[in-house]
Design a protein around this motif. Structure first.
Motif, PDB file in Angstrom:
ATOM      1  N   ARG A 120      57.297  -4.233  88.818  1.00 51.60           N
ATOM      2  CA  ARG A 120      56.392  -3.402  89.600  1.00 51.60           C
ATOM      3  C   ARG A 120      54.950  -3.491  89.098  1.00 51.60           C
ATOM      4  O   ARG A 120      54.694  -3.857  87.950  1.00 51.60           O
ATOM      5  CB  ARG A 120      56.846  -1.936  89.563  1.00 51.60           C
ATOM      6  CG  ARG A 120      58.276  -1.702  90.016  1.00 51.60           C
ATOM      7  CD  ARG A 120      58.616  -0.225  90.034  1.00 51.60           C
ATOM      8  NE  ARG A 120      57.981   0.482  91.126  1.00 51.60           N
ATOM      9  CZ  ARG A 120      58.482   0.558  92.352  1.00 51.60           C
ATOM     10  NH1 ARG A 120      59.609  -0.035  92.657  1.00 51.60           N
ATOM     11  NH2 ARG A 120      57.857   1.250  93.286  1.00 51.60           N
ATOM     12  N   THR A 121      54.050  -3.115  89.984  1.00 51.91           N
ATOM     13  CA  THR A 121      52.638  -2.965  89.645  1.00 51.91           C
ATOM     14  C   THR A 121      52.287  -1.484  89.716  1.00 51.91           C
ATOM     15  O   THR A 121      52.589  -0.820  90.711  1.00 51.91           O
ATOM     16  CB  THR A 121      51.753  -3.756  90.618  1.00 51.91           C
ATOM     17  OG1 THR A 121      52.001  -5.153  90.446  1.00 51.91           O
ATOM     18  CG2 THR A 121      50.279  -3.466  90.367  1.00 51.91           C
ATOM     19  N   VAL A 122      51.677  -0.969  88.657  1.00 50.60           N
ATOM     20  CA  VAL A 122      51.287   0.440  88.573  1.00 50.60           C
ATOM     21  C   VAL A 122      49.768   0.541  88.674  1.00 50.60           C
ATOM     22  O   VAL A 122      49.044  -0.208  88.004  1.00 50.60           O
ATOM     23  CB  VAL A 122      51.776   1.080  87.263  1.00 50.60           C
ATOM     24  CG1 VAL A 122      51.144   2.457  87.059  1.00 50.60           C
ATOM     25  CG2 VAL A 122      53.296   1.206  87.276  1.00 50.60           C
ATOM     26  N   VAL A 123      49.297   1.451  89.515  1.00 47.02           N
ATOM     27  CA  VAL A 123      47.872   1.735  89.653  1.00 47.02           C
ATOM     28  C   VAL A 123      47.656   3.216  89.357  1.00 47.02           C
ATOM     29  O   VAL A 123      48.255   4.077  90.014  1.00 47.02           O
ATOM     30  CB  VAL A 123      47.350   1.388  91.062  1.00 47.02           C
ATOM     31  CG1 VAL A 123      45.891   1.824  91.215  1.00 47.02           C
ATOM     32  CG2 VAL A 123      47.482  -0.105  91.321  1.00 47.02           C
ATOM     33  N   LEU A 124      46.816   3.519  88.358  1.00 47.94           N
ATOM     34  CA  LEU A 124      46.441   4.895  88.036  1.00 47.94           C
ATOM     35  C   LEU A 124      44.964   5.075  88.351  1.00 47.94           C
ATOM     36  O   LEU A 124      44.156   4.152  88.134  1.00 47.94           O
ATOM     37  CB  LEU A 124      46.708   5.194  86.573  1.00 47.94           C
ATOM     38  CG  LEU A 124      48.167   5.054  86.098  1.00 47.94           C
ATOM     39  CD1 LEU A 124      48.282   5.410  84.630  1.00 47.94           C
ATOM     40  CD2 LEU A 124      49.108   5.901  86.942  1.00 47.94           C
ATOM     41  N   ALA A 125      44.615   6.236  88.869  1.00 50.20           N
ATOM     42  CA  ALA A 125      43.231   6.448  89.313  1.00 50.20           C
ATOM     43  C   ALA A 125      42.738   7.841  88.942  1.00 50.20           C
ATOM     44  O   ALA A 125      43.517   8.794  88.819  1.00 50.20           O
ATOM     45  CB  ALA A 125      43.134   6.247  90.828  1.00 50.20           C
ATOM     46  N   GLY A 126      41.437   7.938  88.767  1.00 52.03           N
ATOM     47  CA  GLY A 126      40.770   9.210  88.526  1.00 52.03           C
ATOM     48  C   GLY A 126      39.413   9.190  89.203  1.00 52.03           C
ATOM     49  O   GLY A 126      38.852   8.126  89.495  1.00 52.03           O
ATOM     50  N   VAL A 127      38.863  10.370  89.462  1.00 58.63           N
ATOM     51  CA  VAL A 127      37.568  10.475  90.134  1.00 58.63           C
ATOM     52  C   VAL A 127      36.459  10.001  89.199  1.00 58.63           C
ATOM     53  O   VAL A 127      36.496  10.249  87.986  1.00 58.63           O
ATOM     54  CB  VAL A 127      37.310  11.932  90.569  1.00 58.63           C
ATOM     55  CG1 VAL A 127      35.928  12.081  91.185  1.00 58.63           C
ATOM     56  CG2 VAL A 127      38.379  12.367  91.565  1.00 58.63           C
ATOM     57  N   GLY A 128      35.494   9.304  89.760  1.00 54.48           N
ATOM     58  CA  GLY A 128      34.360   8.834  88.971  1.00 54.48           C
ATOM     59  C   GLY A 128      33.176   8.512  89.861  1.00 54.48           C
ATOM     60  O   GLY A 128      33.296   8.496  91.089  1.00 54.48           O
ATOM     61  N   GLU A 129      32.036   8.261  89.244  1.00 55.97           N
ATOM     62  CA  GLU A 129      30.855   7.849  89.995  1.00 55.97           C
ATOM     63  C   GLU A 129      30.878   6.334  90.151  1.00 55.97           C
ATOM     64  O   GLU A 129      30.987   5.597  89.170  1.00 55.97           O
ATOM     65  CB  GLU A 129      29.586   8.282  89.271  1.00 55.97           C
ATOM     66  CG  GLU A 129      29.413   9.795  89.194  1.00 55.97           C
ATOM     67  CD  GLU A 129      28.097  10.170  88.543  1.00 55.97           C
ATOM     68  OE1 GLU A 129      27.302   9.243  88.250  1.00 55.97           O
ATOM     69  OE2 GLU A 129      27.871  11.370  88.333  1.00 55.97           O
ATOM     70  N   GLY A 130      30.764   5.865  91.395  1.00 54.76           N
ATOM     71  CA  GLY A 130      30.881   4.437  91.634  1.00 54.76           C
ATOM     72  C   GLY A 130      32.320   3.989  91.447  1.00 54.76           C
ATOM     73  O   GLY A 130      33.248   4.810  91.428  1.00 54.76           O
ATOM     74  N   TRP A 131      32.506   2.681  91.298  1.00 57.99           N
ATOM     75  CA  TRP A 131      33.859   2.140  91.186  1.00 57.99           C
ATOM     76  C   TRP A 131      33.962   1.258  89.945  1.00 57.99           C
ATOM     77  O   TRP A 131      33.125   0.392  89.712  1.00 57.99           O
ATOM     78  CB  TRP A 131      34.221   1.336  92.431  1.00 57.99           C
ATOM     79  CG  TRP A 131      34.356   2.188  93.649  1.00 57.99           C
ATOM     80  CD1 TRP A 131      33.411   2.405  94.604  1.00 57.99           C
ATOM     81  CD2 TRP A 131      35.492   2.963  94.009  1.00 57.99           C
ATOM     82  NE1 TRP A 131      33.893   3.266  95.557  1.00 57.99           N
ATOM     83  CE2 TRP A 131      35.176   3.626  95.218  1.00 57.99           C
ATOM     84  CE3 TRP A 131      36.749   3.176  93.459  1.00 57.99           C
ATOM     85  CZ2 TRP A 131      36.060   4.464  95.872  1.00 57.99           C
ATOM     86  CZ3 TRP A 131      37.635   4.013  94.102  1.00 57.99           C
ATOM     87  CH2 TRP A 131      37.300   4.651  95.291  1.00 57.99           C
ATOM     88  N   ALA A 132      35.005   1.494  89.164  1.00 56.20           N
ATOM     89  CA  ALA A 132      35.270   0.704  87.971  1.00 56.20           C
ATOM     90  C   ALA A 132      36.776   0.516  87.847  1.00 56.20           C
ATOM     91  O   ALA A 132      37.553   1.423  88.167  1.00 56.20           O
ATOM     92  CB  ALA A 132      34.712   1.386  86.713  1.00 56.20           C
ATOM     93  N   ALA A 133      37.201  -0.655  87.405  1.00 56.25           N
ATOM     94  CA  ALA A 133      38.618  -0.954  87.276  1.00 56.25           C
ATOM     95  C   ALA A 133      38.864  -1.753  86.011  1.00 56.25           C
ATOM     96  O   ALA A 133      38.004  -2.507  85.544  1.00 56.25           O
ATOM     97  CB  ALA A 133      39.109  -1.735  88.493  1.00 56.25           C
ATOM     98  N   VAL A 134      40.057  -1.595  85.462  1.00 57.41           N
ATOM     99  CA  VAL A 134      40.457  -2.337  84.275  1.00 57.41           C
ATOM    100  C   VAL A 134      41.895  -2.792  84.457  1.00 57.41           C
ATOM    101  O   VAL A 134      42.729  -2.067  85.004  1.00 57.41           O
ATOM    102  CB  VAL A 134      40.311  -1.474  83.003  1.00 57.41           C
ATOM    103  CG1 VAL A 134      41.170  -0.213  83.085  1.00 57.41           C
ATOM    104  CG2 VAL A 134      40.639  -2.283  81.757  1.00 57.41           C
ATOM    105  N   SER A 135      42.189  -4.002  84.036  1.00 58.27           N
ATOM    106  CA  SER A 135      43.533  -4.567  84.147  1.00 58.27           C
ATOM    107  C   SER A 135      44.109  -4.811  82.762  1.00 58.27           C
ATOM    108  O   SER A 135      43.383  -5.168  81.823  1.00 58.27           O
ATOM    109  CB  SER A 135      43.486  -5.887  84.924  1.00 58.27           C
ATOM    110  OG  SER A 135      44.711  -6.594  84.792  1.00 58.27           O
ATOM    111  N   ALA A 136      45.419  -4.652  82.640  1.00 65.47           N
ATOM    112  CA  ALA A 136      46.088  -4.909  81.369  1.00 65.47           C
ATOM    113  C   ALA A 136      46.070  -6.390  81.012  1.00 65.47           C
ATOM    114  O   ALA A 136      46.374  -6.754  79.877  1.00 65.47           O
ATOM    115  CB  ALA A 136      47.528  -4.412  81.432  1.00 65.47           C
TER     116      ALA A 136
END
Length: 399
Positions: A120-136
């Motif tokens: 599976r692929t897991v995506v966790l998210a939280g509120v923030g200004e603009g958009w930022a993402a990080v991958s394992a």
């Protein structure tokens, strides 16, 4: 030397019936019996990892199996906290998939018969200004603009999902995203659809509205097809949104109907060890040929909405109404449509031998009519059957 046998997370190694215990290094009798051309046993389900009484699916492209078998949820959680110094407030996951039958039918209006795999692929998210993402994969924080044109990065899929969610009023104003996955990338297991569906669910939860599975599949499809520009059908997104354990799904892509089919057969997923780089160009060429074949059918008086709707009884007459190469593409789509529905009917009756024969017919059609196989895959299919598998075929687009 054969590689190690990987199983779902709750099982490590393959079953060795000589020692009556699990083999953790893949040197059991089952692994030795398979030819070296197979290289690795990628996934095996069922009580024993052996050939007799199994279904074998062949992956054409070479890819790395160095994907952590650790559950992706704690990995994504620790990654989020380490990257953004906060805890996520929404999250979702989606599985990869294997398609039993229905190859190149989804974009031709035909049925498909995929099942979800226990990765599976897991995506966790939280509120923030603009958009930022990080991958394992690399642990690097990437800041991106969903409104920008795709740049060939993995965040293009996140940007596509956000843009589609914005169109339906289901996107947050900004967010921080962490992604971890046990679905190998580029392996024909639909890692992109797993990412898109999981992202659509997590981000819509962050915004408030809870979308249905049907809506999630549509968001993911339009993100990949319309925004990222992948010329895909809807199968991958639908199985990622609707997939369940011990069940294949018969999906009629012409009308969106979905039927769960009991499926607990042992499956071996095997790679050829051959790298092919013409997949995208050949795929686009086949799509163009299918469109041309549909137009030729209409000129010949067969008025149908999609190629898969051409009656099998009309094939002989249509063979004289178009170029040979277009007729071969037509014949594959029409007969694959019949085979897929027949395989679902056989599985309902637990007729596994009939299912296996249909897989073999499907491989011959992929090889001869759609011309998307290769010699290595053909030899693995022959060897799998010779060693006791009910059936085997190339899975994925091919080339």
């Amino acid at each position: 030397m054969p590689g190690r046998a990987l199983r779902p997370p709750e099982r490590t190694g393959c079953w060795c019936w000589r020692s009556r215990r699990r083999c953790r290094i893949g040197r059991c009798r089952a692994a030795r019996r398979f030819p070296a051309a197979a290289r690795r046993l990628v996934w095996s389900a069922g009580p024993r990892g052996r050939f007799p009484g199994c279904i074998a699916s062949i992956i054409l492209r070479r890819y790395s199996l160095d994907v952590s078998r650790q559950s992706p949820l704690p990995l994504a959680s620790s990654l989020f906290e380490a990257s953004f110094a906060s805890r996520p407030t929404a999250g979702a996951s989606a599985p990869g998939r294997v398609n039993l039958l229905g190859e190149h039918t989804d974009y031709n209006g035909g049925p498909v018969l995929p099942f979800a795999v226990p990765r599976r692929t897991v995506v966790l998210a939280g509120v923030g200004e603009g958009w930022a993402a990080v991958s394992a994969v690399d642990g690097m924080i990437v800041r991106f603009d969903p409104a920008a044109a795709p740049e060939g990065r993995w965040t293009d899929y996140l940007g596509g999902v956000i843009r589609v969610l914005q169109d339906i009023g289901a996107a947050p104003p900004g967010g921080q995203i962490a992604v971890a996955s046990t679905v190998p990338v580029g392996a024909g297991l639909s890692s992109s659809a797993a990412l898109s569906v999981a992202a659509a669910r997590a981000l819509s939860q962050l915004a408030g509205p809870r979308l249905s599975r049907e809506a999630l599949a549509e968001v993911a499809y339009h993100a990949e097809h319309d925004v990222v520009g992948v010329q895909c059908g809807r199968m991958d997104q639908m199985i990622a949104a609707h997939g369940k354990a011990r069940q294949a799904l018969l999906i009629e892509t012409s009308n969106g109907e979905i039927e769960g089919i009991p499926f607990e057969l042992p499956v071996l997923l095997i790679e050829t060890g051959v790298a092919h780089r013409l997949a995208e160009s050949e795929y686009n060429r086949r799509r163009a040929e299918c469109s041309a074949a549909l137009e030729a059918c209409r000129v010949a008086g067969v008025e149908v909405a999609a190629l898969a709707a051409v009656p099998e009884a009309d094939l002989e007459r249509l063979s004289r109404a178009m170029e040979p190469v277009l007729f071969r593409r037509l014949r594959h789509v029409v007969t694959e449509t019949v085979r897929t529905r027949a395989a679902a009917a056989a599985l309902r009756k637990a007729d596994f031998e009939a299912t296996g024969q249909l897989l073999l017919e499907g491989h011959r059609s992929i090889r001869d009519d759609f011309e998307s196989s290769c010699g290595e895959a053909d030899r693995i299919v022959e060897s799998a059957v010779r060693h006791g598998a009910w059936g085997a075929r190339l899975t994925g687009g091919g080339w």
